[in-house]
Design an enzyme around this catalytic site. Structure first.
Site, PDB file in Angstrom:
ATOM      1  CB  VAL A 102      29.182   9.691   2.272  1.00 14.66           C
ATOM      2  CG1 VAL A 102      28.757  11.147   2.431  1.00 14.66           C
ATOM      3  CG2 VAL A 102      29.836   9.182   3.553  1.00 14.66           C
TER       4      VAL A 102
ATOM      5  CG  ASN B  37      33.918   1.642   0.198  1.00 17.44           C
ATOM      6  OD1 ASN B  37      34.124   2.395  -0.734  1.00 17.44           O
ATOM      7  ND2 ASN B  37      34.742   1.548   1.223  1.00 17.44           N
TER       8      ASN B  37
ATOM      9  N   GLY C 211      38.588   5.377   4.602  1.00 19.91           N
ATOM     10  CA  GLY C 211      38.426   6.750   5.040  1.00 19.91           C
ATOM     11  C   GLY C 211      39.677   7.594   4.892  1.00 19.91           C
TER      12      GLY C 211
ATOM     13  CD  GLU D 234      46.413  -0.838  -5.383  1.00 21.24           C
ATOM     14  OE1 GLU D 234      45.571  -1.723  -5.599  1.00 21.24           O
ATOM     15  OE2 GLU D 234      46.118   0.366  -5.293  1.00 21.24           O
TER      16      GLU D 234
ATOM     17  CE  LYS E 149      34.964   8.179  -2.405  1.00 22.72           C
ATOM     18  NZ  LYS E 149      34.008   7.062  -2.278  1.00 22.72           N
TER      19      LYS E 149
ATOM     20  NE  ARG F 193      31.461  13.079   0.718  1.00 20.36           N
ATOM     21  CZ  ARG F 193      32.003  11.925   1.091  1.00 20.36           C
ATOM     22  NH1 ARG F 193      32.598  11.843   2.278  1.00 20.36           N
ATOM     23  NH2 ARG F 193      31.966  10.863   0.320  1.00 20.36           N
TER      24      ARG F 193
ATOM     25  NE  ARG G  23      31.929   2.372   4.413  1.00 20.08           N
ATOM     26  CZ  ARG G  23      32.109   3.417   3.597  1.00 20.08           C
ATOM     27  NH1 ARG G  23      31.046   3.978   3.039  1.00 20.08           N
ATOM     28  NH2 ARG G  23      33.311   3.874   3.328  1.00 20.08           N
TER      29      ARG G  23
ATOM     30  CG  HIS H  11      37.864   7.480  -6.585  1.00 25.22           C
ATOM     31  ND1 HIS H  11      38.471   7.479  -5.357  1.00 25.22           N
ATOM     32  CD2 HIS H  11      36.889   6.541  -6.497  1.00 25.22           C
ATOM     33  CE1 HIS H  11      37.899   6.595  -4.562  1.00 25.22           C
ATOM     34  NE2 HIS H  11      36.928   6.022  -5.249  1.00 25.22           N
TER      35      HIS H  11
ATOM     36  CD  GLU I 239      35.537   3.436  -3.410  1.00 27.73           C
ATOM     37  OE1 GLU I 239      36.701   3.898  -3.410  1.00 27.73           O
ATOM     38  OE2 GLU I 239      34.667   3.810  -2.613  1.00 27.73           O
TER      39      GLU I 239
END
Length: 455
Positions: A296, A291, A164, A200, A237, A339, A293, A208, A275
């Site tokens: 969004v 991720n 997040g 990194e 995002k 969004r 799950r 992305h 990702e």
């Protein structure tokens, strides 16, 4: 199929899950905090039960209360949605111990892939490309300075746990490293209870790119194509689209194959997202994180693939095979999601909770969907995420999708609170965005006014 599932979430994702379950003939239980007593998901579910006060830690993150609610209502499974407990392996493990099905991957896989350091090590084993970086947890600034010198600047500091956009900092040189490390570590400790970091090399400029995958308990793993999530502000995002204009046929095959390989390596079940960062100049891509799950932005993938991801989650958790095989998945057209948040872009995107006095959501035509839990007269509580809706469009091509999104945003009307609708309309109309000429730095370094540009 399950008779009844509990949704351990709120807002539009809870509404989305309730609708999917109802279409499968499954009863639903909504949980809510005292601040969400009048929320839409409470009204739509077959049953609703209060699990605590307004604070998330006492309600939507209260594992004991949520599990007690599941037992009390006879729910056979729990869908965590996204956020809150969706990537909490302890919660998944407690569900398993209580013989309640967690609609997601196993706790073991969540531990393996939810921790960025563990995930990186597994991807190296799987032969998936990763960016140069630290080989384990980094706890001190002395360690960070040494590793950064070996990797080379610029670098990214990232919290090992969580996501997040929390606990992430860009560092351009050694002078910036110590204060950035201390700030990121403190933020990670506060957000996730874990201050472990890793480092990194920063791939910049970059796209992305994320790949939606689905797996079942019979060992089947498929991908549903990629999404471009490069339009971000502070690592959050803002707008997503599928497919990515930055990827051609050959690269698309390579990156989706890598995602499937990653999921197969960990015997992944349910919905997940791999990702990547894409270096457009070289065409090389690197694993960033997984991720574990539903995302969004899952609706853009549903539009282009025709696969209902939430229904697949429920079916897979019930022990069913995936309803589609890879050869059955076809991709059509272009999809975009914006969004919509209750926030004020003119004041550094400050949250704008309050009562919605009037609401008109865009509708009409083929290929337009609005996921929301808002209604006229609803009071947005100040305790949770500011997202109030997602506008998703689908067109035969990208131009049609862009025009449809512009039309939809022009129709979106909300009174009583300030939103980012006009900001999204400006973004979707920007010549660079229309041309597909953007990367992860565009919004923060180019599009925003000087007063809001990122460091």
């Amino acid at each position: 199929m399950f008779n009844k599932i509990l949704i351990a979430n709120r807002g539009e994702i809870a509404v989305r899950i309730i609708r999917a379950a109802r279409e499968l003939g499954v009863d639903t239980v909504a949980i809510y905090s005292t601040a969400d007593r009048d929320a839409l998901h409470v009204h739509l579910a077959d049953e609703a039960i209060c699990v605590g006060p307004a604070r998330s830690t006492e309600s939507y993150l209260n594992m004991n209360n949520i599990l007690s609610a599941a037992v009390a209502t006879g729910a056979q499974a729990i869908h965590p949605g996204f956020g809150f407990l969706s990537e909490n392996s302890k919660f998944a493990r407690l569900c398993e111990e209580m013989n309640i099905k967690f609609i997601g991957p196993s706790a073991k896989v969540m531990d393996m892939m939810g921790d960025k350091i563990n995930a990186r090590a597994e991807m190296i084993k799987a032969g998936v490309p990763v960016t140069p970086g630290s080989e384990g947890e980094v706890h001190t600034t002395d360690e960070a300075v040494k590793i950064a010198e070996e990797i080379g600047y610029p670098i990214m500091l990232k919290a090992s746990a969580g996501g997040g956009g929390k606990g992430i900092r860009k560092v351009n040189n050694v002078e910036e490293l110590v204060p950035a490390f201390e700030a990121a570590q403190a933020e990670a400790q506060a957000a996730f209870g874990n201050g472990a970091m890793f480092i990194e090399r920063m791939i910049f400029p970059a796209r992305h790119i994320e790949v939606q995958i689905l797996g079942d308990s019979q060992g089947n793993v498929i991908h549903l194509g990629e999404r471009d999530c490069s339009l971000q502000r502070n690592n959050q995002k803002v707008l997503e689209e599928s497919p990515s204009v930055a990827i051609g046929h050959t690269l698309r095959n390579e990156i989706t194959a890598a995602a499937v390989k990653a999921a197969q390596h960990v015997s992944y079940e349910n919905a997940g997202t791999i990702e990547f960062l894409l270096d457009e100049s070289s065409g090389k891509f690197y694993f960033m994180e997984m991720n574990t799950r539903v995302q969004v932005e899952h609706p853009v993938t549903e539009f282009v693939s025709g696969v209902d991801i939430v229904k697949e989650q429920i079916r897979v958790a019930n022990g069913n095979e995936l309803s589609v095989k890879q050869e059955d998945v076809t991709f059509s057209g272009h999809a975009i999601e914006c969004r919509i948040n209750a926030e004020n872009p003119k004041f550094n995107f400050a949250p704008s909770p309050g009562k919605i006095t009037n609401l008109f959501l865009p509708s009409g035509g083929v290929g337009l969907r609005v996921d929301s839990a808002m209604y006229s007269g609803y009071s947005i509580p100040p305790y949770y995420d500011s997202m109030i809706a997602k506008v998703i469009v689908h067109g035969e091509n990208r131009f049609e999708a862009l025009m449809k999104m512009q039309r939809a945003l022009l129709e979106f009307d909300v009174e009583g609170v300030i939103t980012n609708v006009d900001f999204q309309l400006e973004l979707i109309s920007d010549p660079h965005v229309v041309a597909g000429d953007y990367d992860t730095s565009f919004l923060g370094n180019v599009f925003l006014p000087e007063s809001q540009k990122e460091d």
